[in-house]
Design a protein around this motif. Sequence first.
Motif, PDB file in Angstrom:
ATOM      1  N   GLU A 195      44.372  19.166  20.794  1.00 21.28           N
ATOM      2  CA  GLU A 195      44.750  19.572  19.448  1.00 21.28           C
ATOM      3  C   GLU A 195      45.869  20.611  19.537  1.00 21.28           C
ATOM      4  OE1 GLU A 195      43.688  18.182  16.762  1.00 21.28           O
ATOM      5  OE2 GLU A 195      42.152  16.944  17.733  1.00 21.28           O
ATOM      6  N   PRO A 196      46.792  20.631  18.569  1.00 16.11           N
ATOM      7  CA  PRO A 196      47.877  21.617  18.603  1.00 16.11           C
ATOM      8  C   PRO A 196      47.387  23.053  18.748  1.00 16.11           C
ATOM      9  CG  PRO A 196      48.373  19.937  16.981  1.00 16.11           C
ATOM     10  CD  PRO A 196      46.973  19.659  17.470  1.00 16.11           C
ATOM     11  N   LYS A 197      46.248  23.393  18.165  1.00 13.95           N
ATOM     12  CA  LYS A 197      45.724  24.758  18.294  1.00 13.95           C
ATOM     13  C   LYS A 197      45.432  25.112  19.744  1.00 13.95           C
ATOM     14  CE  LYS A 197      42.107  27.942  16.820  1.00 13.95           C
ATOM     15  NZ  LYS A 197      42.121  28.608  18.151  1.00 13.95           N
ATOM     16  N   GLU A 198      44.894  24.156  20.489  1.00 17.07           N
ATOM     17  CA  GLU A 198      44.574  24.422  21.892  1.00 17.07           C
ATOM     18  C   GLU A 198      45.842  24.720  22.683  1.00 17.07           C
ATOM     19  OE1 GLU A 198      40.662  21.854  22.909  1.00 17.07           O
ATOM     20  OE2 GLU A 198      42.348  20.659  22.182  1.00 17.07           O
ATOM     21  N   PHE A 199      46.901  24.016  22.361  1.00 10.61           N
ATOM     22  CA  PHE A 199      48.171  24.281  23.021  1.00 10.61           C
ATOM     23  C   PHE A 199      48.722  25.635  22.588  1.00 10.61           C
ATOM     24  CE2 PHE A 199      52.659  23.947  23.917  1.00 10.61           C
ATOM     25  CZ  PHE A 199      52.674  23.293  25.135  1.00 10.61           C
ATOM     26  N   GLY A 200      48.637  25.923  21.300  1.00 13.87           N
ATOM     27  CA  GLY A 200      49.107  27.203  20.784  1.00 13.87           C
ATOM     28  C   GLY A 200      48.391  28.385  21.415  1.00 13.87           C
ATOM     29  N   ASP A 201      47.111  28.224  21.708  1.00 17.29           N
ATOM     30  CA  ASP A 201      46.344  29.306  22.345  1.00 17.29           C
ATOM     31  C   ASP A 201      46.924  29.672  23.708  1.00 17.29           C
ATOM     32  OD1 ASP A 201      44.519  29.631  20.276  1.00 17.29           O
ATOM     33  OD2 ASP A 201      43.086  28.199  21.117  1.00 17.29           O
ATOM     34  N   VAL A 202      47.365  28.672  24.469  1.00 22.08           N
ATOM     35  CA  VAL A 202      47.930  28.929  25.796  1.00 22.08           C
ATOM     36  C   VAL A 202      49.268  29.658  25.677  1.00 22.08           C
ATOM     37  CG1 VAL A 202      48.772  27.873  27.930  1.00 22.08           C
ATOM     38  CG2 VAL A 202      46.719  26.965  26.807  1.00 22.08           C
ATOM     39  N   VAL A 203      50.095  29.230  24.736  1.00 27.91           N
ATOM     40  CA  VAL A 203      51.375  29.904  24.524  1.00 27.91           C
ATOM     41  C   VAL A 203      51.151  31.341  24.076  1.00 27.91           C
ATOM     42  CG1 VAL A 203      53.503  29.909  23.165  1.00 27.91           C
ATOM     43  CG2 VAL A 203      52.585  27.754  24.046  1.00 27.91           C
ATOM     44  N   ALA A 204      50.189  31.555  23.183  1.00 28.64           N
ATOM     45  CA  ALA A 204      49.888  32.911  22.723  1.00 28.64           C
ATOM     46  C   ALA A 204      49.445  33.791  23.887  1.00 28.64           C
ATOM     47  CB  ALA A 204      48.816  32.869  21.638  1.00 28.64           C
ATOM     48  N   PHE A 205      48.693  33.234  24.826  1.00 26.95           N
ATOM     49  CA  PHE A 205      48.299  33.988  26.013  1.00 26.95           C
ATOM     50  C   PHE A 205      49.523  34.395  26.830  1.00 26.95           C
ATOM     51  CE2 PHE A 205      47.631  33.496  30.637  1.00 26.95           C
ATOM     52  CZ  PHE A 205      46.951  34.687  30.871  1.00 26.95           C
ATOM     53  N   LEU A 206      50.441  33.449  27.075  1.00 28.92           N
ATOM     54  CA  LEU A 206      51.633  33.767  27.864  1.00 28.92           C
ATOM     55  C   LEU A 206      52.523  34.798  27.167  1.00 28.92           C
ATOM     56  CD1 LEU A 206      52.690  30.270  29.242  1.00 28.92           C
ATOM     57  CD2 LEU A 206      51.750  32.190  30.533  1.00 28.92           C
ATOM     58  N   ALA A 207      52.445  34.862  25.853  1.00 32.07           N
ATOM     59  CA  ALA A 207      53.231  35.837  25.100  1.00 32.07           C
ATOM     60  C   ALA A 207      52.577  37.211  25.058  1.00 32.07           C
ATOM     61  CB  ALA A 207      53.448  35.338  23.671  1.00 32.07           C
ATOM     62  N   SER A 208      51.339  37.303  25.496  1.00 34.67           N
ATOM     63  CA  SER A 208      50.548  38.526  25.333  1.00 34.67           C
ATOM     64  C   SER A 208      50.652  39.449  26.542  1.00 34.67           C
ATOM     65  CB  SER A 208      49.078  38.157  25.121  1.00 34.67           C
ATOM     66  OG  SER A 208      48.486  37.762  26.353  1.00 34.67           O
ATOM     67  N   PRO A 209      50.231  40.701  26.387  1.00 34.60           N
ATOM     68  CA  PRO A 209      50.213  41.631  27.528  1.00 34.60           C
ATOM     69  C   PRO A 209      49.329  41.147  28.680  1.00 34.60           C
ATOM     70  CG  PRO A 209      50.008  42.831  25.468  1.00 34.60           C
ATOM     71  CD  PRO A 209      49.889  41.377  25.128  1.00 34.60           C
ATOM     72  N   ALA A 210      48.346  40.301  28.396  1.00 32.78           N
ATOM     73  CA  ALA A 210      47.442  39.810  29.445  1.00 32.78           C
ATOM     74  C   ALA A 210      48.161  38.952  30.472  1.00 32.78           C
ATOM     75  CB  ALA A 210      46.295  39.017  28.823  1.00 32.78           C
ATOM     76  N   ALA A 211      49.344  38.422  30.129  1.00 33.66           N
ATOM     77  CA  ALA A 211      50.100  37.549  31.035  1.00 33.66           C
ATOM     78  C   ALA A 211      51.287  38.281  31.658  1.00 33.66           C
ATOM     79  CB  ALA A 211      50.575  36.318  30.294  1.00 33.66           C
ATOM     80  N   SER A 212      51.141  39.568  31.881  1.00 28.92           N
ATOM     81  CA  SER A 212      52.271  40.394  32.328  1.00 28.92           C
ATOM     82  C   SER A 212      52.685  40.156  33.779  1.00 28.92           C
ATOM     83  CB  SER A 212      51.927  41.873  32.146  1.00 28.92           C
ATOM     84  OG  SER A 212      50.756  42.209  32.881  1.00 28.92           O
ATOM     85  N   TYR A 213      51.903  39.371  34.546  1.00 30.18           N
ATOM     86  CA  TYR A 213      52.239  39.115  35.955  1.00 30.18           C
ATOM     87  C   TYR A 213      52.369  37.616  36.219  1.00 30.18           C
ATOM     88  CZ  TYR A 213      52.411  40.497  40.908  1.00 30.18           C
ATOM     89  OH  TYR A 213      52.813  40.756  42.207  1.00 30.18           O
TER      90      TYR A 213
END
Length: 256
Positions: free
Chosen positions: A221-239
């Motif tokens: 579903e598009p939401k599931e894909f959006g969740d991954v992009v939101a993670f990469l955009a977040s401080p949690a993906a800083s490395y």
Amino acid sequence: MNPLAERVALVTGASRGIGFGIARELAAEGARVAVSSRSPERIEEAAATTGARPYVLDSADLDAAPALIEEVERELGPLDVLVTNTGGPPSGPFVSFDDTAWTTAIDSLLLSVVRLSRAVIPHMQKRGGGRIINVTSISVKQPIEGLVLSNALRSAVTSLAKTLALELAPHNILVNCVAPGYTRTDRVVELSQQAAGREGTTADVIEQRTIAKIPLGRMGEPKEFGDVVAFLASPAASYISGVTIPVDGGWTRGLV
């Protein structure tokens, strides 16, 4: 506290499907989101639904990218996240595409990413960091029959992203790709219909054959894909930089 609070993000090709799903999740995480599409009517509707600011951009209009970046920054503030997303090119065998088809696809899929990245990088360098996230396809991991234009050019975007990730790491600009698998969008429905026409069967038969190859037994579903992009955009993906993350229900069989 929303993880993307106060961050400004631009998502291209966001009037529907995966791009719309990305914009919706970024907004839900607190980002100030700009969305663009070549269709003024559809992008206005998408923006109203997501709470984003709408802009008109045809990905094949290569001269428009710098102006779009400037306009977004002027109206929403410094751009922290760029998500490049474009609709897929026509399907068909290699011999069915002439030079014009290739040139059009190169402009839309590859040079649009080049122009947008080139326009936004100086701004991110000046501020000490940012995120560039390219939506590609699982075809960069495992080519898909009948999608020669996408197979070739999405792979080119992946190579560009890896190169930029290395060059821009000293500036704290993280560059990644997210590769959608079979996600329930208008594009996938269209491809099923085209395949059905070529094979003399129905779109439902094609869809069920596709789902049978997905280990999770369903389309995404598009939401599931959006969740991954939101993670990469977040401080949690800083490395995390220079990678391609498939979101495909286990469809790709390769180890890397």
